[in-house]
Design an enzyme around this catalytic site. Structure first.
Site, PDB file in Angstrom:
ATOM      1  NE  ARG A 210      39.323  32.541  49.541  1.00 55.83           N
ATOM      2  CZ  ARG A 210      39.867  33.297  48.594  1.00 55.83           C
ATOM      3  NH1 ARG A 210      41.194  33.799  48.599  1.00 55.83           N
ATOM      4  NH2 ARG A 210      39.107  33.424  47.434  1.00 55.83           N
TER       5      ARG A 210
ATOM      6  CG  HIS B 287      47.451  39.805  43.617  1.00 56.33           C
ATOM      7  ND1 HIS B 287      46.396  40.428  43.714  1.00 56.33           N
ATOM      8  CD2 HIS B 287      48.238  40.868  43.926  1.00 56.33           C
ATOM      9  CE1 HIS B 287      46.456  41.993  43.710  1.00 56.33           C
ATOM     10  NE2 HIS B 287      47.791  41.842  43.713  1.00 56.33           N
TER      11      HIS B 287
ATOM     12  CB  CYS C 195      62.897  21.955  49.012  1.00 55.87           C
ATOM     13  SG  CYS C 195      62.377  20.985  50.432  1.00 55.87           S
TER      14      CYS C 195
ATOM     15  CB  CYS D 137      58.135  20.641  52.834  1.00 59.33           C
ATOM     16  SG  CYS D 137      59.151  19.910  51.493  1.00 59.33           S
TER      17      CYS D 137
ATOM     18  CB  ALA E 113      32.407  39.434  33.354  1.00 57.28           C
TER      19      ALA E 113
HETATM   20  P1  OAD Z   1      37.429  43.273  44.806  1.00 56.38           P
HETATM   21  O1  OAD Z   1      36.594  42.162  45.613  1.00 56.38           O
HETATM   22  O2  OAD Z   1      38.095  44.189  45.451  1.00 56.38           O
HETATM   23  O3  OAD Z   1      36.610  43.868  43.879  1.00 56.38           O
HETATM   24  C1  OAD Z   1      35.560  42.998  42.843  1.00 56.38           C
HETATM   25  C2  OAD Z   1      34.924  44.149  41.839  1.00 56.38           C
HETATM   26  O4  OAD Z   1      34.118  43.051  41.141  1.00 56.38           O
HETATM   27  C3  OAD Z   1      34.077  44.984  42.422  1.00 56.38           C
HETATM   28  O5  OAD Z   1      34.310  46.306  41.916  1.00 56.38           O
HETATM   29  C4  OAD Z   1      32.580  44.822  41.741  1.00 56.38           C
HETATM   30  O6  OAD Z   1      31.783  45.710  41.731  1.00 56.38           O
HETATM   31  C5  OAD Z   1      33.115  43.846  40.671  1.00 56.38           C
HETATM   32  N1  OAD Z   1      31.915  42.816  40.167  1.00 56.38           N
HETATM   33  C6  OAD Z   1      31.091  42.067  40.835  1.00 56.38           C
HETATM   34  N2  OAD Z   1      30.426  41.182  40.041  1.00 56.38           N
HETATM   35  C7  OAD Z   1      30.828  41.413  38.855  1.00 56.38           C
HETATM   36  C8  OAD Z   1      30.702  40.863  37.480  1.00 56.38           C
HETATM   37  N3  OAD Z   1      29.542  39.955  37.565  1.00 56.38           N
HETATM   38  N4  OAD Z   1      31.168  41.460  36.453  1.00 56.38           N
HETATM   39  C9  OAD Z   1      32.085  42.346  36.585  1.00 56.38           C
HETATM   40  N5  OAD Z   1      32.612  42.814  37.751  1.00 56.38           N
HETATM   41  C10 OAD Z   1      31.848  42.449  38.959  1.00 56.38           C
HETATM   42  O7  OAD Z   1      38.330  42.149  43.882  1.00 56.38           O
HETATM   43  P2  OAD Z   1      39.739  42.606  43.128  1.00 56.38           P
HETATM   44  O8  OAD Z   1      39.758  44.007  42.592  1.00 56.38           O
HETATM   45  O9  OAD Z   1      40.020  41.534  42.527  1.00 56.38           O
HETATM   46  O10 OAD Z   1      44.239  39.567  46.608  1.00 56.38           O
HETATM   47  O11 OAD Z   1      40.494  42.706  44.494  1.00 56.38           O
HETATM   48  C11 OAD Z   1      42.022  42.969  44.321  1.00 56.38           C
HETATM   49  C12 OAD Z   1      42.976  41.912  45.180  1.00 56.38           C
HETATM   50  O12 OAD Z   1      42.527  42.314  46.603  1.00 56.38           O
HETATM   51  C13 OAD Z   1      42.850  40.476  45.180  1.00 56.38           C
HETATM   52  O13 OAD Z   1      43.591  40.038  43.954  1.00 56.38           O
HETATM   53  C14 OAD Z   1      42.995  39.916  46.595  1.00 56.38           C
HETATM   54  C15 OAD Z   1      42.502  40.944  47.390  1.00 56.38           C
HETATM   55  O14 OAD Z   1      43.148  41.187  48.720  1.00 56.38           O
HETATM   56  C16 OAD Z   1      44.795  38.310  46.705  1.00 56.38           C
HETATM   57  O15 OAD Z   1      44.149  37.532  46.537  1.00 56.38           O
HETATM   58  C17 OAD Z   1      46.097  38.264  47.235  1.00 56.38           C
END
Ligand code: OAD
Length: 241
Positions: A66, A115, A125, A141, A225
């Protein structure tokens, strides 16, 4: 679609609340939906403390990959528009669920990372929290010999209190909240935008798809976006190209 008129001089405190959809425009996969990370990987094997305790090498293989993919990504137009607005307007806050560091790479001066970040790691440490962009990373580490772990809020982890508090304050005090690219299903992050609604802020959702929280926003822009921000603030977008 009708684009609302949101003159920047009408708003003193803008919060951008962002998720994976913002970085999808830079080639990074989202988490949910077709091609989403969690449709390919089971979080219980790759993204929780239990998995890390069981098999840290496997969890690091996943995160190294990643980091490689995120390290190759460049911020998109939407990241640059948001960064420019923050640079030019005191009182603009960025609250992100993203761990990819692309807001900062675009020039954002301050980012509340709910997050965590793939670019920070921590170990036992006393000064064990550090920024680290090595690829691949030295997983143990050299000082305490424990496995470093990514400074990310994994599933089942508690949220980090500092960012959560800072985000709640910024959102409760804003007069315009722009949510971009989040499915709104991961709590407690997903509950934060409600604070803006409760205090009377204008709330705008930018997402090509309807989400479970769409009803909380006065305006829903069903577009990507960069297109949405370019439509709302064409001059800023022009200067950010
Ligand atoms: P998701 O993958 O759940 O949602 C992504 C959203 O982006 C969806 O609703 C899509 O429709 C939208 N999307 C796709 N393309 C787009 C574009 N070009 N412009 C705008 N929107 C678009 O991602 P998150 O809501 O960020 O945790 O997920 C929340 C958390 O779940 C993340 O932070 C992650 C995950 O587990 C960690 O990484 C710790």
């Amino acid at each position: 679609m009708t684009i609302p008129v949101l003159p920047l001089d009408r708003y003193e405190r803008i919060v951008f609340f962002t998720g994976a959809g913002l970085s999808a425009e830079c080639g990074l996969p989202t988490y949910r939906g077709a091609g989403g990370i969690w449709s390919e990987y089971n979080y219980e094997d790759f993204a929780c403390q239990r998995a890390f305790d069981r098999d840290p090498e496997k969890v690091w293989d996943f995160h190294d990959e990643r980091r490689r993919i995120m390290g190759e990504a460049e911020p998109g137009l939407a990241h640059r528009v948001i960064a420019r607005l923050q640079q030019e307007r005191a009182g603009t806050a960025i609250v992100t669920q993203n761990i990819d560091g692309l807001h900062q790479q675009a020039g954002a001066t301050e980012v509340i990372e709910l997050h965590g970040s793939v670019w920070r790691v921590r170990c036992r440490c006393p000064d064990g929290l550090q920024e680290n962009h090595d690829q691949p990373i030295e997983r143990q580490c050299p000082a305490c010999s424990a496995y470093r772990r990514p400074d990310i809020v994994w599933f089942e982890d508690p949220m980090q209190e500092g960012p959560l508090r800072a985000a709640a304050t910024a959102i409760a005090e804003c007069d315009l909240l722009v949510s971009i690219g989040t499915s709104g299903v991961v709590y407690p992050a997903a509950a934060l935008p409600q604070l803006a609604r409760q205090t009377g802020a204008m709330c705008v959702e930018i997402n090509p798809e309807e989400t479970e929280v769409s009803g909380q926003y006065q305006v829903n822009l069903r577009m990507g976006a960069s297109e949405a921000l370019s439509s709302l603030w064409p001059e800023v977008a022009e200067m950010s190209r």
